[in-house]
Write an enzyme that holds these catalytic residues in place. Structure first.
Site, PDB file in Angstrom:
ATOM      1  N   GLU A 192      -1.972  -7.358   7.137  1.00 14.78           N
ATOM      2  CA  GLU A 192      -0.623  -7.251   7.702  1.00 14.78           C
ATOM      3  C   GLU A 192      -0.472  -8.212   8.885  1.00 14.78           C
ATOM      4  O   GLU A 192      -1.451  -8.748   9.410  1.00 14.78           O
ATOM      5  CB  GLU A 192      -0.392  -5.795   8.145  1.00 14.78           C
ATOM      6  N   ASN A 202       2.752   5.459   8.922  1.00 13.71           N
ATOM      7  CA  ASN A 202       4.102   5.325   8.363  1.00 13.71           C
ATOM      8  C   ASN A 202       4.898   6.590   8.662  1.00 13.71           C
ATOM      9  O   ASN A 202       6.061   6.521   9.077  1.00 13.71           O
ATOM     10  CB  ASN A 202       4.075   5.102   6.857  1.00 13.71           C
ATOM     11  N   HIS A 230       0.826  -1.208   0.000  1.00 15.13           N
ATOM     12  CA  HIS A 230       0.000   0.000   0.000  1.00 15.13           C
ATOM     13  C   HIS A 230       0.863   1.263   0.000  1.00 15.13           C
ATOM     14  O   HIS A 230       2.054   1.229   0.308  1.00 15.13           O
ATOM     15  CB  HIS A 230      -0.924   0.013   1.224  1.00 15.13           C
ATOM     16  N   GLY A 231       0.235   2.396  -0.311  1.00 14.90           N
ATOM     17  CA  GLY A 231       0.920   3.684  -0.283  1.00 14.90           C
ATOM     18  C   GLY A 231       1.200   4.153   1.139  1.00 14.90           C
ATOM     19  O   GLY A 231       0.679   3.598   2.112  1.00 14.90           O
TER      20      GLY A 231
END
Length: 192
Positions: free
Chosen positions: A82, A16, A10-11
């Site tokens: 995840e 993040n 994913h972006g």
């Protein structure tokens, strides 16, 4: 019949940026993450790559990424989620133990590393067997993709990478119930 799997991370997300663990918890794509996904979509178009089927983790960040890459319908699969980090979900990444994590998260309600690898491998193997087309896109997550790559590392034909940047794409061929990693596509997604 040989099939091709494009397994994509994913972006970039808010977590993040903040260096927070996001396994099964979620956070939205950042402007950079949106741009990364659009660049990945442009790459597939420029290469003339058309998907016979698309799949995504049930996490919003993965679904949003896939929807920016292609307008094709897709199926959400929990098996592509995840690694589950238990009580470490949403916590600062500085709390991570040294690699390899192994079963570190199990006493805290999380998944063991082999359990996560098996989940990804079973999910993607089922996808490849049950999909009638030859070209498949699946959007997942960094640790999950790395775990899947480790299942098949003896068949890898590209040098290993230490880090999987957001929106990187791992291209596998699938034949005779075996995945072979043929190419890692990054296109400076991390440079945006």
């Amino acid at each position: 019949m040989t099939k091709t799997l494009y397994l994509m991370r994913h972006g970039e997300t808010l977590f993040n940026q903040l260096h927070k663990k996001q396994g099964w918890c979620d956070s939205p794509l950042t402007a950079k993450g949106i741009a990364q996904a659009k660049i990945a979509g442009a790459y597939f178009k420029q290469q003339g790559i058309l998907f016979d089927a698309c799949y995504s983790s049930t996490s919003e960040r993965a679904c949003d990424t896939l929807e920016l890459v292609t307008e094709q319908p897709y199926q959400r699969l929990k098996g592509l989620k995840e690694w589950y980090f238990g009580l470490f979900e949403g916590q600062d990444e500085v709390l991570n133990p040294k690699l390899p994590y192994g079963d570190f998260f199990v006493p805290y309600g999380g998944e063991g590393e082999l359990e996560m690898r098996q989940r990804l491998n079973q999910t993607l193997s089922t996808v490849m067997v049950e999909t009638t087309g030859k070209t498949i896109l699946a959007v997942s997550h960094g640790a999950a993709i790395r775990g899947f790559m480790r299942v098949w590392e003896e068949y890898t034909t590209v040098p290993p990478t230490n880090r999987l940047p957001n929106c990187c794409i791992a291209r596998f061929t699938y034949e005779d119930q075996k995945f072979v990693l043929e190419e890692m596509i990054t296109h400076d997604f991390s440079e945006i």
